[in-house]
Design an enzyme around this catalytic site. Structure first.
Site, PDB file in Angstrom:
ATOM      1  N   ILE A  62       0.836  -1.200   0.000  1.00  0.00           N
ATOM      2  CA  ILE A  62       0.000   0.000   0.000  1.00  0.00           C
ATOM      3  C   ILE A  62       0.870   1.249   0.000  1.00  0.00           C
ATOM      4  CG2 ILE A  62      -1.745   1.304   1.275  1.00  0.00           C
ATOM      5  CD1 ILE A  62      -2.817  -1.380   2.305  1.00  0.00           C
ATOM      6  N   ASP A  80      11.595   2.453   6.099  1.00  0.00           N
ATOM      7  CA  ASP A  80      11.218   1.048   6.210  1.00  0.00           C
ATOM      8  C   ASP A  80      12.499   0.234   6.346  1.00  0.00           C
ATOM      9  OD1 ASP A  80      10.390  -1.640   5.855  1.00  0.00           O
ATOM     10  OD2 ASP A  80       8.646  -0.990   4.704  1.00  0.00           O
ATOM     11  N   ALA A 107      -4.221   5.710   7.544  1.00  0.00           N
ATOM     12  CA  ALA A 107      -5.304   4.854   7.048  1.00  0.00           C
ATOM     13  C   ALA A 107      -4.872   3.395   7.141  1.00  0.00           C
ATOM     14  CB  ALA A 107      -5.651   5.221   5.613  1.00  0.00           C
ATOM     15  N   ALA A 108      -3.977   3.107   8.092  1.00  0.00           N
ATOM     16  CA  ALA A 108      -3.429   1.749   8.221  1.00  0.00           C
ATOM     17  C   ALA A 108      -4.070   1.010   9.389  1.00  0.00           C
ATOM     18  CB  ALA A 108      -1.907   1.817   8.390  1.00  0.00           C
ATOM     19  N   ASP A 121      -8.399   7.414   9.423  1.00  0.00           N
ATOM     20  CA  ASP A 121      -9.442   6.430   9.077  1.00  0.00           C
ATOM     21  C   ASP A 121      -9.549   5.316  10.114  1.00  0.00           C
ATOM     22  OD1 ASP A 121     -11.393   5.233   7.276  1.00  0.00           O
ATOM     23  OD2 ASP A 121      -9.855   3.745   6.766  1.00  0.00           O
ATOM     24  N   GLU A 133     -12.403   0.480  17.983  1.00  0.00           N
ATOM     25  CA  GLU A 133     -13.377   0.519  16.889  1.00  0.00           C
ATOM     26  C   GLU A 133     -14.489  -0.484  17.170  1.00  0.00           C
ATOM     27  OE1 GLU A 133     -11.481  -0.093  13.119  1.00  0.00           O
ATOM     28  OE2 GLU A 133     -10.255   1.704  13.265  1.00  0.00           O
ATOM     29  N   HIS A 189     -13.100   3.863   9.273  1.00  0.00           N
ATOM     30  CA  HIS A 189     -12.362   2.706   8.739  1.00  0.00           C
ATOM     31  C   HIS A 189     -12.926   2.290   7.376  1.00  0.00           C
ATOM     32  CE1 HIS A 189      -9.700  -0.870  10.119  1.00  0.00           C
ATOM     33  NE2 HIS A 189      -9.584  -0.658   8.819  1.00  0.00           N
ATOM     34  N   GLY A 249     -11.107   2.280   4.480  1.00  0.00           N
ATOM     35  CA  GLY A 249     -10.048   1.967   3.531  1.00  0.00           C
ATOM     36  C   GLY A 249     -10.386   0.868   2.548  1.00  0.00           C
ATOM     37  N   ALA A 250     -11.073  -0.154   3.015  1.00  0.00           N
ATOM     38  CA  ALA A 250     -11.423  -1.283   2.133  1.00  0.00           C
ATOM     39  C   ALA A 250     -12.866  -1.217   1.641  1.00  0.00           C
ATOM     40  CB  ALA A 250     -11.201  -2.599   2.871  1.00  0.00           C
TER      41      ALA A 250
END
Length: 530
Positions: free
Chosen positions: A150, A169, A228-229, A254, A259, A277, A279-280
């Site tokens: 992503i 990373d 948004a992860a 997000d 949650e 949430h 994102g998907a």
């Protein structure tokens, strides 16, 4: 016909993949009282996020082979308990990556141009252009925390906006980042240089709270933060304080620590854009997820390797050159156990030849699956075969060589040592355009036989009359010989007789034949690989 239980909504495309060859049943997976009896006699169950597949549910499902989660997260599946029971767990790891990347960018644009606040103001009867002045992204520095699938998509798309992209990373090489047009930096440098910071990491003990008050204090004034992860990667309270103070220019969030939630210190801030949430949450992502897990369930119930299985110790896509060798490796494993007459103390799977350029670890799994298939009563799968070996103290190794053998382009060998030190080995290959399975060697004796359903082997001192004697004795038992072969290293030495039979040889008949011909050992092996 295998039974697949659909416990939550699945896309029509996913259902189409399963229809015809499988019996489809439906249940409300969130209703525990309905789920437990429904799962009792099914081969696979497909869930999303509302259905909890825990140890209790797994214990109730005596036939279960696959748990499929139509999405990425697996918080509602007890993967460890499933592995213990040999149940494969699959998900759809790439189904929502585009949707998640696009949503992160949507949040960024909404914050940068203050779209939600301007929308609300205008709907409220106000026309205040100067109040909602935003910022451009061109020539700004984007800091991507986590350069996974992503993160890469976000970096590529925002580079198209004219942004300079840096990333943190520790698991990505400089060469890989360079190919992507991204400069790798440490986290501290990213915090100090970035005009926008977007986070794309999994939630682990190491990443929880990665961006807290101290990290936010080291960022540029006016920086925009996007998460948004996963909730908890950014400290929500610290972020709210930094936004309220004016140091952080805005945030797009997000995901949250808890949650669902309708209360967060971020909710009262005008320059913070929040979504529940999402994102998907695109039709395309849902369709991809349903289709992906349906295909995985189909592969698993057909006995094939499943690339998206999360609890199989050989990930990734199986190369096309390797895939035909899976049934052969499993049969070699079964034959090994049958010849050994017991469990080995150590097992090595050796792969030689052209296929060794690929990742062949899945061949080791297939061989182990075969080794334990007729040794233990419980279900043996790609999932629990390594665990079964570990629990029984069996040392397992994989050896590869790109050099082929003298006679074969590719060769797979399963060899091991029994507790008393006796070595056992069996080799096989695939021959011709039809990829015909052949056993090529047993304990050092060269052979050329098919791994048929019923095999028998006798080792004895080579002398005339033995083949006829064995044939006569099997004939008296009404067992037909499909093919026979005698191998020897030298005349008058030890010989190995290999027989393919139409029926299995009973232990008492095998023992009688061994006694009459003076065999040093006699083995009957039934191969029933999927």
């Amino acid at each position: 016909m295998p039974v697949v239980l659909v416990a939550e909504e699945l896309s029509p495309a996913g259902l189409e993949v399963l229809s015809g060859d499988f019996e489809l049943r439906h249940v409300d997976g969130a209703d525990r009282s309905a789920l437990l009896p429904a799962i009792a006699d099914v081969d696979a169950v497909i869930v999303r996020s509302a259905t909890k597949i825990d140890a209790e549910a797994l214990a109730a499902a005596s036939r279960l082979k696959v748990v499929a989660r139509a999405g990425i997260g697996l918080d509602n599946v007890d993967v460890a308990a499933a592995t213990q029971r040999g149940v494969m767990v699959v998900n759809a790891p790439t189904s929502n990556i585009v949707s998640a990347a696009e949503h992160a960018i949507a949040l960024l644009l909404a914050v940068a141009r203050r779209v939600p606040a301007a929308n609300q103001s205008l709907r409220g009867g106000e026309w205040k252009r100067s109040k909602f002045s935003g910022v451009e992204l061109v020539e700004k520095t984007l800091g991507v925390v986590g350069l996974g699938r992503i993160g890469v998509l976000v970096a590529q798309r925002l580079a198209g906006f004219g942004m300079k992209v840096i990333a943190y990373d520790p698991y990505v090489s400089v060469a890989r980042a360079s190919q992507l047009g991204v400069s790798l930096v440490d986290l501290d440098e990213l915090l100090q240089r970035s005009d926008v910071i977007t986070i794309h990491l999994p939630k682990t003990p190491e990443t929880l709270g990665l961006i807290g008050a101290d990290e936010l204090a080291r960022t540029k004034p006016g920086v925009i933060i996007v998460n948004a992860a996963r909730g908890g990667l950014v400290d929500e309270a610290a972020l709210a304080e930094s936004v309220a103070s004016g140091h952080v220019g805005g945030a797009g969030i997000d995901v949250f620590v808890t949650e669902p939630t309708t209360a967060s210190p971020l909710f009262g801030l005008d320059n913070v854009v929040v979504t529940p949430h999402l994102g998907a949450s695109t039709q395309e992502a849902q369709d991809k997820a349903g289709l992906a897990v349906a295909r995985s369930v189909r592969l698993a119930l057909q006995g094939e390797f499943v690339p998206d299985a999360v609890n199989v110790q050989a990930g990734g896509v199986v190369a096309e050159d390797v895939r035909p060798g899976l049934p052969l490796a499993e049969k070699l494993g079964q034959l090994f156990s049958g010849l050994a007459g017991g469990l080995a103390a150590a097992i090595t799977v050796e792969v030689r030849g052209e296929i060794a350029v690929h990742d062949v670890s899945v061949l080791q799994l297939a061989a182990l699956k075969g080794v334990f298939t007729d040794v233990i009563e419980e279900q043996v799968t790609y999932v629990n075969a390594p665990l079964l070996a570990k629990e029984r103290g069996v040392e397992v190794a994989l050896e590869t060589s790109e050099e082929g053998s003298r006679d074969y382009r590719n060769l797979v060998t399963v060899r091991g040592v029994l507790a008393d030190g006796t070595p056992v080995s069996v080799s096989g290959t695939l021959v011709g355009s039809r990829q015909v399975e052949k056993i090529t060697a047993i304990d050092g004796f060269e052979v050329d036989i098919r791994p048929e359903a019923h095999l028998a082997f006798f080792r004895y001192e080579d002398r005339p009359g033995i083949v006829g004697a064995v044939g006569a004795l099997l004939g008296e038992a009404n067992i037909n010989i499909a093919s026979a072969q005698v191998s020897r290293i030298q005349a008058g030495g030890e010989a190995l007789m290999s027989l393919s039979l139409d029926d299995a040889v009973a232990p008492d008949i095998l023992a009688d034949i061994a006694k009459i011909i003076g065999a040093s050992y006699a083995r009957a092996v039934s191969i029933q690989a999927e």
